[in-house]
Design an enzyme around this catalytic site. Structure first.
Site, PDB file in Angstrom:
ATOM      1  N   GLY A 236       0.777  -1.238   0.000  1.00  0.00           N
ATOM      2  CA  GLY A 236       0.000   0.000   0.000  1.00  0.00           C
ATOM      3  C   GLY A 236       0.803   1.281   0.000  1.00  0.00           C
ATOM      4  N   PRO A 272       4.874  -4.831  -0.651  1.00  0.00           N
ATOM      5  CA  PRO A 272       4.769  -3.673  -1.540  1.00  0.00           C
ATOM      6  C   PRO A 272       4.659  -4.092  -3.003  1.00  0.00           C
ATOM      7  CG  PRO A 272       7.051  -4.006  -0.934  1.00  0.00           C
ATOM      8  CD  PRO A 272       6.259  -5.040  -0.178  1.00  0.00           C
ATOM      9  N   ARG A 274       3.138  -1.391  -5.872  1.00  0.00           N
ATOM     10  CA  ARG A 274       3.291  -0.091  -6.527  1.00  0.00           C
ATOM     11  C   ARG A 274       4.593   0.618  -6.157  1.00  0.00           C
ATOM     12  NH1 ARG A 274      -1.173   2.690  -8.145  1.00  0.00           N
ATOM     13  NH2 ARG A 274      -2.428   1.456  -6.719  1.00  0.00           N
ATOM     14  N   ARG A 310      -5.489   2.435 -16.121  1.00  0.00           N
ATOM     15  CA  ARG A 310      -5.632   3.199 -14.875  1.00  0.00           C
ATOM     16  C   ARG A 310      -6.380   4.528 -15.035  1.00  0.00           C
ATOM     17  NH1 ARG A 310      -2.083   4.995 -12.038  1.00  0.00           N
ATOM     18  NH2 ARG A 310      -3.019   4.487 -10.045  1.00  0.00           N
ATOM     19  N   TYR A 314      -9.612   4.241 -12.739  1.00  0.00           N
ATOM     20  CA  TYR A 314      -9.524   4.962 -11.457  1.00  0.00           C
ATOM     21  C   TYR A 314      -9.502   6.469 -11.633  1.00  0.00           C
ATOM     22  CZ  TYR A 314      -7.347   0.448 -10.123  1.00  0.00           C
ATOM     23  OH  TYR A 314      -7.047  -0.863  -9.917  1.00  0.00           O
ATOM     24  N   CYS A 340     -13.183   1.813 -29.155  1.00  0.00           N
ATOM     25  CA  CYS A 340     -14.548   2.328 -29.300  1.00  0.00           C
ATOM     26  C   CYS A 340     -15.238   2.462 -27.948  1.00  0.00           C
ATOM     27  CB  CYS A 340     -15.332   1.404 -30.217  1.00  0.00           C
ATOM     28  SG  CYS A 340     -14.444   1.110 -31.738  1.00  0.00           S
ATOM     29  N   GLU A 341     -14.734   3.327 -27.120  1.00  0.00           N
ATOM     30  CA  GLU A 341     -15.298   3.611 -25.798  1.00  0.00           C
ATOM     31  C   GLU A 341     -14.944   5.059 -25.470  1.00  0.00           C
ATOM     32  OE1 GLU A 341     -16.803   1.588 -23.464  1.00  0.00           O
ATOM     33  OE2 GLU A 341     -16.488  -0.360 -24.425  1.00  0.00           O
TER      34      GLU A 341
HETATM   35  C1  PLP Z   1      -2.555  -5.460  -4.118  1.00  0.00           C
HETATM   36  C2  PLP Z   1      -2.026  -5.978  -2.852  1.00  0.00           C
HETATM   37  C3  PLP Z   1      -0.759  -5.602  -2.401  1.00  0.00           C
HETATM   38  C4  PLP Z   1       0.085  -4.569  -3.103  1.00  0.00           C
HETATM   39  O1  PLP Z   1      -0.481  -3.321  -3.004  1.00  0.00           O
HETATM   40  P1  PLP Z   1       0.374  -2.013  -3.431  1.00  0.00           P
HETATM   41  O2  PLP Z   1      -0.542  -0.908  -3.149  1.00  0.00           O
HETATM   42  O3  PLP Z   1       0.680  -2.163  -4.867  1.00  0.00           O
HETATM   43  O4  PLP Z   1       1.584  -1.990  -2.581  1.00  0.00           O
HETATM   44  C5  PLP Z   1      -0.290  -6.171  -1.251  1.00  0.00           C
HETATM   45  N1  PLP Z   1      -1.022  -7.086  -0.565  1.00  0.00           N
HETATM   46  C6  PLP Z   1      -2.247  -7.465  -0.973  1.00  0.00           C
HETATM   47  C7  PLP Z   1      -2.992  -8.465  -0.184  1.00  0.00           C
HETATM   48  C8  PLP Z   1      -2.794  -6.928  -2.119  1.00  0.00           C
HETATM   49  O5  PLP Z   1      -4.015  -7.300  -2.509  1.00  0.00           O
END
Ligand code: PLP
Length: 411
Positions: A236, A272, A274, A310, A314, A340-341
């Site tokens: 996250g 991690p 992202r 993305r 999002y 086509c969207e």
């Molecule tokens: C998607 C996910 C991650 C990675 O999330 P990031 O935001 O990319 O770091 C880690 N653990 C679980 C369980 C996930 O579903």
């Protein structure tokens, strides 16, 4: 690792324009050094014993997985297919944690056969299924439970996962019962606890809030004689796409030490995705046409939402710049693909250098949730992926062909 010199975009020691000429567009370009730098940055900050399990769903190209595997990383997987990829990339399967709300019996079997580190269980019924499959294989399944701590990560609703309204994890009110139940099972070995509250967090305080709740649960479990070897704090960590502030890794590490100071012997697992890869990739696409509809400018490029979803999914912001800057005047335009969207756009009402046909543009921060979310919608071949290592470039996934599009189909 992506920078301009004399108005030309470089990745490490190579010109992006040269790479695009060789491998065509649309194209994903990754920087190996960026991946390694991010990994080491995080690895060095965490002072406790730990294992970084790269969340493969962010970028599961074999060469990318292999880059992290060589640094000692494990993997956070969400399907048996990702276990297969990890193996093919040379990652040690005993460093795999298996997340996800809907693991099938076949996936559980495959994971057990590959001796993964642990399953992060998300429901009582899943626990029963894992016990059943482990019994059939005459194995013991290492498990942890994913707790839903009901913490607001203050991120986009689609990437928020730790609120009670989200489908993820077991409620913190039921989690102790889950451990009690698991402790009675013959083919289950309790390893740890896990949480993952959401993605793209640039403020790390919601992590601390969740960690405090988890430590509280751990103390309760300890009083019942249940000791956990692993504390899996999920992924996250956010990155800079536009003008966000970078997450404070010192604070993140301090929070971990503080929250879990009563459990010094437990290993910390991080997941991690992202953070490790987002800014290590760009998506390069070429201008096909320009047009004006009643004063509104459209720049139509050869990449589309099937390649990088993305922005459509999002409403995510990605910085977009020409690969070669010509000091052109600025215009405001929608940058769109051929699909086509109406949702097929990379940016809307964006101020950008006026572009000409065949100009290359770079869509930055595309290393995470880029190619892994690509599809064949509109029967478009998925783009190629290349990995740059200093002055070398390697094709790490060939552009798809028409034959790839119909593989497995019959009339
Ligand atoms: C998607 C996910 C991650 C990675 O999330 P990031 O935001 O990319 O770091 C880690 N653990 C679980 C369980 C996930 O579903």
């Amino acid at each position: 690792m992506f920078y301009y010199k004399n108005n030309e975009l470089y990745v490490e020691d190579m010109k992006v324009a040269d790479i695009a000429l060789e491998f065509k567009t649309p194209l994903y370009i990754y920087s190996k050094s960026h991946f390694e730098t991010q990994y080491k940055k995080l690895d060095e900050k965490i002072t406790r014993r730990h294992l970084i399990c790269f969340a493969l769903k962010a970028n599961s190209n074999l060469a990318v997985i292999n880059t992290f595997a060589k640094l000692g990383a494990g993997a956070d997987v969400v399907s048996a297919g990702e276990i297969f990829r990890a193996k093919k990339a040379g990652l040690d399967t005993t460093k795999i944690v298996f997340s996800g709300v809907g693991k099938t019996p076949d996936e559980i079997k495959y994971a057990l056969e590959n001796n993964i580190l642990m399953f992060n269980i998300e429901s009582f019924e899943e626990l029963e299924e894992i016990e059943k499959v482990a019994c059939l294989l005459n194995k013991t399944a290492p498990v942890s439970f994913r707790v839903n701590p009901n913490v607001d990560p203050k991120t986009h609703p689609y990437i928020s996962t730790g609120l009670k309204k989200n489908k993820f994890g077991i409620s913190h009110t039921q989690i102790v019962d889950a451990y009690k139940k698991a402790s009675q099972m013959k083919h289950i070995s309790i390893k740890g606890i896990q949480f993952h509250i959401g993605s793209q967090l640039t403020d790390v305080s919601p992590f601390f809030e969740a960690q405090i709740k988890v430590a509280h649960i751990m103390r309760e479990l300890l009083s019942l004689g249940i000791k956990l070897d692993i504390i899996d704090i999920g992924g996250g960590l956010g990155v800079v796409y536009e003008n966000e502030k970078e997450p404070d890794l010192d604070q993140y590490a301090n929070f971990i030490n503080e929250a879990f100071k009563d459990f010094p012997d437990s290993m910390i697992v991080l997941e991690p995705g992202r953070f490790l890869v987002a800014n290590g990739g760009i998506f390069v696409t070429k201008v096909l046409y320009r047009k004006q509809n009643e004063g509104k400018n459209f720049i139509i490029v050869d990449g589309a939402m099937n390649d990088l979803i993305r922005p459509s999914l999002y409403d995510a912001y990605h910085k977009i710049e020409p690969v070669v800057k010509k000091n052109a005047k600025k215009i405001t335009a929608d940058i769109v693909g051929p699909i086509c969207e109406s949702g097929d756009f990379f940016a809307r009402s964006r101020e950008i250098d006026s572009l000409e046909r065949n100009d290359l543009v770079s869509i930055f921060s595309s290393g995470a949730y880029g190619f892994t979310m690509a599809s064949n919608y509109n029967s478009r071949c998925k783009p190629a992926e290349v990995l740059v290592d200093k002055d070398k470039v390697k094709l790490v996934r060939a552009r798809e062909t028409f034959e790839d599009l119909i593989r497995g189909e019959t009339i």
